[in-house]
Scaffold this motif. Structure first.
Motif, PDB file in Angstrom:
ATOM      1  N   LYS A  38      37.366  41.072  31.922  1.00  0.00           N
ATOM      2  CA  LYS A  38      37.446  42.243  32.757  1.00  0.00           C
ATOM      3  C   LYS A  38      37.754  43.279  31.910  1.00  0.00           C
ATOM      4  O   LYS A  38      37.615  44.597  32.143  1.00  0.00           O
ATOM      5  CB  LYS A  38      38.716  42.048  33.896  1.00  0.00           C
ATOM      6  N   GLU A  92      41.306  41.947  40.712  1.00  0.00           N
ATOM      7  CA  GLU A  92      39.995  41.867  40.783  1.00  0.00           C
ATOM      8  C   GLU A  92      39.763  40.296  40.978  1.00  0.00           C
ATOM      9  O   GLU A  92      38.756  40.060  41.478  1.00  0.00           O
ATOM     10  CB  GLU A  92      39.217  42.544  39.469  1.00  0.00           C
ATOM     11  N   SER A 105      40.429  38.978  43.925  1.00  0.00           N
ATOM     12  CA  SER A 105      39.385  39.381  45.029  1.00  0.00           C
ATOM     13  C   SER A 105      38.038  38.980  45.017  1.00  0.00           C
ATOM     14  O   SER A 105      37.329  38.653  45.804  1.00  0.00           O
ATOM     15  CB  SER A 105      39.620  40.939  45.542  1.00  0.00           C
ATOM     16  N   ASP A 106      37.666  38.468  43.776  1.00  0.00           N
ATOM     17  CA  ASP A 106      36.279  38.160  43.642  1.00  0.00           C
ATOM     18  C   ASP A 106      36.087  36.660  43.706  1.00  0.00           C
ATOM     19  O   ASP A 106      35.095  35.928  43.316  1.00  0.00           O
ATOM     20  CB  ASP A 106      35.466  38.641  42.315  1.00  0.00           C
TER      21      ASP A 106
END
Ligand code: ARG
Length: 274
Positions: A93, A257, A260-261
């Motif tokens: 990321k 992230e 949530s992904d």
């Protein structure tokens, strides 16, 4: 980042800049190169205090790969496990390469800022550690379990008084032993060595985090069993250099992230619930 690597990237940046091309060292994100470019006067001084540890495109991560399922040495001889997969996903990321250093658990905190940039090691957030490092948002809740032989007089936490108890050096399990009156603490560099002494009859109990306890109890299911005495819950987090809020924000952003992904949950089921 390591100093040599940082200076190399800097040298390359300057060299490329001289040719009028866009510098883009291997594995270094455009963003971090931009940081380097912006500070043409990036100096050695900046390399120690308040440096951008991501600027060289490498995040050096310390772990202690003796703590399944969070970290262990895989079949290829390299550290693997939930924490390793998680920090690599965070590295993806952030656009940096993750380099894992396997070291003693007890030296991780002190190595942040010198040998390693950050540490991920099923490490519990404690006030004492917070004096030396910052922590990311926590990513897993844990609790200490007690491993005992199949034949044991230990049935409750009170029964640990006066017993010989093993734990990995410097862990929260180790620190906890002093709570049991008259107990003798035996410290090990690896939890599995304590487990071996438990099996060999040299210890009455071993205190270790729940998930590794489950792994060990399963592996040696004829000889040992685990007990849950409902000790205080603990939180695992990534240990970060003290005061580096930019890095903390970046790591926490990446962690959010991944939650949530769906990546985080996938790693939990792949490594922990499996
Ligand atoms: N959670 C415990 C602590 O922070 C034990 C962690 C041990 N981790 C390891 N990779 N050996 O002290």
């Amino acid at each position: 980042m390591k100093k040599a690597a940082a200076l190399l990237v800097l040298t390359m940046t300057v060299a490329f800049a001289g040719c009028g091309s866009t510098p883009q060292a291997d594995g270094t994100s455009a963003e971090s190169n931009a940081d380097l470019e912006a500070g043409t006067e990036v100096s050695e001084a900046q390399d120690s205090e308040g440096e951008d540890v991501l600027a060289d495109g490498v995040l050096t991560v310390g772990t202690n790969a003796e703590f399944p399922p969070f970290e262990y040495v895989g079949d290829d001889g390299e550290p693997d496990g939930f924490d390793i997969a998680l920090i690599k996903a965070i590295g993806d990321k952030l656009g940096v390469e993750v380099e894992v250093e396997n070291m003693e658990f007890d030296s991780l905190v002190a190595s942040i800022g010198s040998k390693i940039d950050v540490a991920i090691a099923g490490m519990t957030v404690t006030d004492e550690r917070k004096n030396m490092v910052d922590f990311s948002d926590s990513y897993y809740e844990a609790v200490q379990y007690v491993l005992v032989p199949m034949e044991t007089g230990i049935a409750a936490a009170e029964d640990l008084a006066g017993k010989t108890i093993g734990a990995q050096l410097g862990t929260t399990g180790d620190i906890m032993i002093e709570d049991f009156e008259g107990a003798t603490a035996k410290q090990y560099n690896k939890a599995v060595d304590a487990v071996n002494d438990l099996i060999g009859g040299r210890l009455d109990a071993v205190i270790v985090d729940k998930n590794p306890a489950l792994v060990f109890a399963d592996k040696f299911s004829d000889q040992i069993q685990y007990m849950d005495f409902s000790f205080e819950p603990e939180d695992y987090a990534i240990a970060l250099p003290k005061g580096d809020t930019a890095l903390a924000d970046a790591v926490n952003g990446a962690l959010a992230e991944l939650k949530s992904d769906g990546t985080f949950d996938e790693l939990v089921s792949q490594y922990i619930e499996n």
